[in-house]
Design a protein around this motif. Structure first.
Motif, short mmCIF file in Angstrom:
data_model
loop_
_atom_site.label_atom_id
_atom_site.label_comp_id
_atom_site.label_asym_id
_atom_site.label_seq_id
_atom_site.Cartn_x
_atom_site.Cartn_y
_atom_site.Cartn_z
N PRO A 178 -5.88 3.34 8.37
CA PRO A 178 -5.35 3.32 7.01
C PRO A 178 -4.14 2.39 6.81
O PRO A 178 -4.02 1.76 5.77
N GLN A 179 -3.26 2.30 7.79
CA GLN A 179 -2.09 1.44 7.63
C GLN A 179 -2.46 -0.05 7.60
O GLN A 179 -1.65 -0.89 7.23
N ALA B 54 -4.00 -5.32 4.63
CA ALA B 54 -4.01 -6.57 5.40
C ALA B 54 -5.45 -6.98 5.70
O ALA B 54 -5.80 -8.17 5.61
N TYR B 55 -6.30 -6.02 6.04
CA TYR B 55 -7.70 -6.32 6.35
C TYR B 55 -8.43 -6.82 5.10
O TYR B 55 -9.18 -7.81 5.16
N LEU B 56 -8.22 -6.18 3.96
CA LEU B 56 -8.87 -6.61 2.73
C LEU B 56 -8.40 -7.99 2.30
O LEU B 56 -9.18 -8.79 1.78
N GLU B 57 -7.15 -8.30 2.53
CA GLU B 57 -6.64 -9.64 2.22
C GLU B 57 -7.34 -10.69 3.09
O GLU B 57 -7.73 -11.74 2.60
N ARG B 58 -7.52 -10.37 4.37
CA ARG B 58 -8.19 -11.31 5.29
C ARG B 58 -9.67 -11.49 4.93
O ARG B 58 -10.19 -12.60 5.00
N TYR C 157 4.16 3.50 5.03
CA TYR C 157 5.03 3.15 3.91
C TYR C 157 6.13 4.20 3.76
O TYR C 157 5.86 5.40 3.71
N ASP C 158 7.37 3.74 3.65
CA ASP C 158 8.51 4.64 3.52
C ASP C 158 9.02 4.61 2.08
O ASP C 158 9.65 3.62 1.68
N ASP D 91 0.86 -1.18 0.00
CA ASP D 91 0.00 0.00 0.00
C ASP D 91 0.90 1.23 0.00
O ASP D 91 1.41 1.65 1.04
N LEU D 92 1.11 1.80 -1.17
CA LEU D 92 2.03 2.92 -1.32
C LEU D 92 1.55 4.17 -0.60
O LEU D 92 2.33 5.08 -0.36
N LEU D 93 0.27 4.22 -0.24
CA LEU D 93 -0.28 5.40 0.43
C LEU D 93 -0.57 5.15 1.90
O LEU D 93 -1.22 5.96 2.56
N SER D 94 -0.08 4.06 2.43
CA SER D 94 -0.20 3.82 3.87
C SER D 94 0.66 4.84 4.62
O SER D 94 1.76 5.17 4.17
N PRO D 95 0.18 5.33 5.76
CA PRO D 95 1.01 6.27 6.54
C PRO D 95 2.33 5.66 6.98
O PRO D 95 3.27 6.38 7.30
#
Length: 198
Positions: free
Chosen positions: A108-109, A113-117, A14-15, A8-12
Protein backbone atom coordinates in the motif's frame (compact mmCIF):
# COMPACT_ATOMS: atom_id res chain seq x y z
CA UNK A 1 -5.05 20.74 4.63
CA UNK A 2 -3.22 22.07 1.61
CA UNK A 3 0.10 20.94 0.20
CA UNK A 4 -0.87 17.28 -0.15
CA UNK A 5 -2.43 17.27 -3.60
CA UNK A 6 -0.44 14.34 -4.95
CA UNK A 7 0.43 12.52 -1.76
CA UNK A 8 -1.30 9.29 -0.82
CA UNK A 9 -3.08 10.44 2.33
CA UNK A 10 -4.03 6.85 3.18
CA UNK A 11 -0.59 5.31 2.83
CA UNK A 12 0.53 3.56 6.03
CA UNK A 13 3.64 5.76 5.91
CA UNK A 14 1.85 9.12 5.55
CA UNK A 15 2.11 11.20 8.72
CA UNK A 16 -0.83 13.59 9.10
CA UNK A 17 1.01 15.43 11.89
CA UNK A 18 2.93 17.45 9.30
CA UNK A 19 -0.42 19.03 8.33
CA UNK A 20 -1.59 19.51 11.95
CA UNK A 21 -3.68 16.32 12.25
CA UNK A 22 -3.59 13.14 14.29
CA UNK A 23 -5.27 9.77 13.83
CA UNK A 24 -8.58 9.42 15.68
CA UNK A 25 -10.61 6.42 16.82
CA UNK A 26 -14.36 6.78 16.30
CA UNK A 27 -17.47 4.92 17.45
CA UNK A 28 -18.12 3.04 14.20
CA UNK A 29 -14.62 1.55 14.12
CA UNK A 30 -15.56 -1.20 16.56
CA UNK A 31 -17.72 -2.76 13.86
CA UNK A 32 -15.01 -2.34 11.21
CA UNK A 33 -12.34 -3.83 13.47
CA UNK A 34 -14.57 -6.84 14.18
CA UNK A 35 -14.72 -7.33 10.41
CA UNK A 36 -10.93 -7.20 10.09
CA UNK A 37 -10.76 -3.68 8.60
CA UNK A 38 -8.32 -1.30 10.27
CA UNK A 39 -7.35 2.28 9.41
CA UNK A 40 -4.87 2.66 6.52
CA UNK A 41 -4.97 -1.08 5.73
CA UNK A 42 -5.85 -2.34 2.25
CA UNK A 43 -9.08 -4.32 1.99
CA UNK A 44 -9.88 -6.02 -1.33
CA UNK A 45 -13.60 -5.83 -2.04
CA UNK A 46 -16.06 -5.29 -4.88
CA UNK A 47 -16.79 -1.73 -5.97
CA UNK A 48 -20.50 -0.97 -6.02
CA UNK A 49 -22.94 1.87 -6.62
CA UNK A 50 -21.68 5.42 -7.02
CA UNK A 51 -18.09 4.34 -6.32
CA UNK A 52 -18.14 2.26 -9.52
CA UNK A 53 -19.66 5.21 -11.38
CA UNK A 54 -16.84 7.53 -10.27
CA UNK A 55 -14.22 5.04 -11.45
CA UNK A 56 -16.10 4.34 -14.67
CA UNK A 57 -16.30 0.57 -14.13
CA UNK A 58 -19.04 -2.04 -13.86
CA UNK A 59 -20.41 -2.80 -10.42
CA UNK A 60 -18.74 -5.81 -8.88
CA UNK A 61 -15.23 -5.03 -10.13
CA UNK A 62 -12.54 -5.71 -7.52
CA UNK A 63 -11.13 -2.69 -5.74
CA UNK A 64 -8.91 -1.78 -2.83
CA UNK A 65 -10.63 0.13 -0.01
CA UNK A 66 -8.72 2.11 2.61
CA UNK A 67 -9.96 4.56 5.24
CA UNK A 68 -8.86 6.69 8.20
CA UNK A 69 -10.25 9.28 10.61
CA UNK A 70 -8.18 12.31 11.47
CA UNK A 71 -8.64 14.90 14.20
CA UNK A 72 -7.22 18.43 14.00
CA UNK A 73 -4.73 18.86 16.82
CA UNK A 74 -5.90 22.38 17.75
CA UNK A 75 -9.63 22.52 17.04
CA UNK A 76 -10.35 18.78 17.61
CA UNK A 77 -12.53 18.83 14.46
CA UNK A 78 -12.63 15.45 12.69
CA UNK A 79 -12.61 14.30 9.09
CA UNK A 80 -13.12 10.92 7.42
CA UNK A 81 -10.88 9.88 4.52
CA UNK A 82 -11.45 6.92 2.22
CA UNK A 83 -9.88 5.66 -1.00
CA UNK A 84 -11.01 3.29 -3.72
CA UNK A 85 -8.39 1.95 -6.13
CA UNK A 86 -8.89 -0.51 -9.00
CA UNK A 87 -7.41 -3.72 -7.60
CA UNK A 88 -6.08 -5.10 -10.88
CA UNK A 89 -3.70 -2.13 -11.02
CA UNK A 90 -1.77 -3.41 -7.97
CA UNK A 91 -2.62 -7.13 -7.76
CA UNK A 92 -3.24 -10.22 -9.86
CA UNK A 93 -6.85 -11.43 -9.65
CA UNK A 94 -7.83 -14.90 -10.82
CA UNK A 95 -11.15 -16.73 -10.76
CA UNK A 96 -14.59 -15.23 -10.35
CA UNK A 97 -17.63 -15.35 -8.12
CA UNK A 98 -16.84 -17.01 -4.79
CA UNK A 99 -13.55 -18.44 -6.08
CA UNK A 100 -11.61 -15.20 -6.51
CA UNK A 101 -7.93 -15.35 -5.59
CA UNK A 102 -5.94 -12.17 -5.13
CA UNK A 103 -2.16 -12.02 -5.19
CA UNK A 104 -1.10 -8.59 -3.99
CA UNK A 105 2.03 -7.48 -5.81
CA UNK A 106 2.44 -3.92 -4.54
CA UNK A 107 2.50 -2.76 -0.90
CA UNK A 108 0.00 0.00 0.00
CA UNK A 109 2.75 2.53 0.73
CA UNK A 110 3.99 2.06 -2.87
CA UNK A 111 0.63 2.41 -4.68
CA UNK A 112 1.08 5.98 -5.95
CA UNK A 113 4.71 5.55 -7.01
CA UNK A 114 3.83 2.34 -8.87
CA UNK A 115 0.85 3.92 -10.64
CA UNK A 116 2.99 6.89 -11.67
CA UNK A 117 5.57 4.50 -13.18
CA UNK A 118 3.02 2.32 -14.99
CA UNK A 119 0.29 4.82 -15.96
CA UNK A 120 1.91 8.24 -15.63
CA UNK A 121 2.19 11.02 -15.93
CA UNK A 122 -0.85 11.03 -13.67
CA UNK A 123 -3.44 13.80 -13.70
CA UNK A 124 -5.85 14.88 -10.97
CA UNK A 125 -9.35 16.30 -10.84
CA UNK A 126 -10.75 17.67 -7.59
CA UNK A 127 -14.43 18.34 -6.94
CA UNK A 128 -16.35 19.62 -3.92
CA UNK A 129 -19.98 19.00 -3.04
CA UNK A 130 -22.21 18.53 -0.01
CA UNK A 131 -24.83 16.09 1.18
CA UNK A 132 -26.71 15.26 4.33
CA UNK A 133 -24.86 13.01 6.80
CA UNK A 134 -25.65 9.30 6.87
CA UNK A 135 -25.45 6.42 9.37
CA UNK A 136 -23.06 7.10 12.24
CA UNK A 137 -21.43 10.10 10.56
CA UNK A 138 -22.87 12.55 13.11
CA UNK A 139 -21.26 10.72 16.00
CA UNK A 140 -18.01 9.81 14.21
CA UNK A 141 -17.34 13.42 13.13
CA UNK A 142 -18.77 15.08 16.28
CA UNK A 143 -21.37 16.89 14.19
CA UNK A 144 -24.43 18.76 15.38
CA UNK A 145 -27.32 16.28 15.04
CA UNK A 146 -29.67 18.61 13.16
CA UNK A 147 -29.15 20.69 10.04
CA UNK A 148 -25.40 20.32 9.48
CA UNK A 149 -24.38 19.29 5.99
CA UNK A 150 -21.45 17.07 5.13
CA UNK A 151 -18.74 18.64 2.96
CA UNK A 152 -17.16 16.20 0.50
CA UNK A 153 -13.86 16.83 -1.29
CA UNK A 154 -13.11 14.20 -3.94
CA UNK A 155 -9.73 13.86 -5.67
CA UNK A 156 -9.76 11.60 -8.74
CA UNK A 157 -6.52 10.15 -10.11
CA UNK A 158 -6.40 9.75 -13.90
CA UNK A 159 -3.90 7.83 -16.03
CA UNK A 160 -2.08 9.57 -18.87
CA UNK A 161 -4.88 8.47 -21.23
CA UNK A 162 -7.61 9.81 -18.93
CA UNK A 163 -8.76 6.56 -17.28
CA UNK A 164 -9.77 6.82 -13.59
CA UNK A 165 -7.46 4.73 -11.38
CA UNK A 166 -8.26 5.80 -7.82
CA UNK A 167 -10.15 8.38 -5.85
CA UNK A 168 -9.73 9.76 -2.38
CA UNK A 169 -12.73 11.32 -0.67
CA UNK A 170 -12.67 13.48 2.44
CA UNK A 171 -15.85 14.02 4.48
CA UNK A 172 -15.93 16.95 6.89
CA UNK A 173 -18.62 18.76 8.92
CA UNK A 174 -19.84 21.66 6.77
CA UNK A 175 -20.04 24.01 9.76
CA UNK A 176 -16.40 23.45 10.74
CA UNK A 177 -14.56 23.49 7.39
CA UNK A 178 -14.42 25.26 4.06
CA UNK A 179 -12.88 24.19 0.77
CA UNK A 180 -10.65 26.75 -0.96
CA UNK A 181 -9.32 26.42 -4.50
CA UNK A 182 -5.87 27.58 -5.50
CA UNK A 183 -4.50 27.81 -9.04
CA UNK A 184 -0.88 27.47 -9.98
CA UNK A 185 -0.66 30.34 -12.48
CA UNK A 186 3.02 29.87 -13.22
CA UNK A 187 2.59 26.42 -14.79
CA UNK A 188 0.48 26.21 -17.93
CA UNK A 189 -2.03 23.40 -17.76
CA UNK A 190 -1.30 22.61 -14.11
CA UNK A 191 -3.98 21.16 -11.88
CA UNK A 192 -5.67 23.41 -9.38
CA UNK A 193 -5.56 22.36 -5.75
CA UNK A 194 -8.39 22.37 -3.24
CA UNK A 195 -7.43 22.87 0.39
CA UNK A 196 -9.68 21.92 3.27
CA UNK A 197 -9.46 24.63 5.90
CA UNK A 198 -10.67 24.63 9.49
Amino acid sequence: MGGSEREDLLSPTYDPAKQGWEHATVASEAERTAGGVTPNSALFMTIEGSKADVLGVRRGRMGVYRYAYWQHTKTRARIHLCSYLLADQVATITGDGGDVEISSEIEPQDYYAYLERTHGPLRWITSVHSQMPYGETYEDLNMEPIGTSLLLVRRLMLSKDGRPLEFTEIEAPGDRFEAAAASEHDQAGSDGQVSLRV
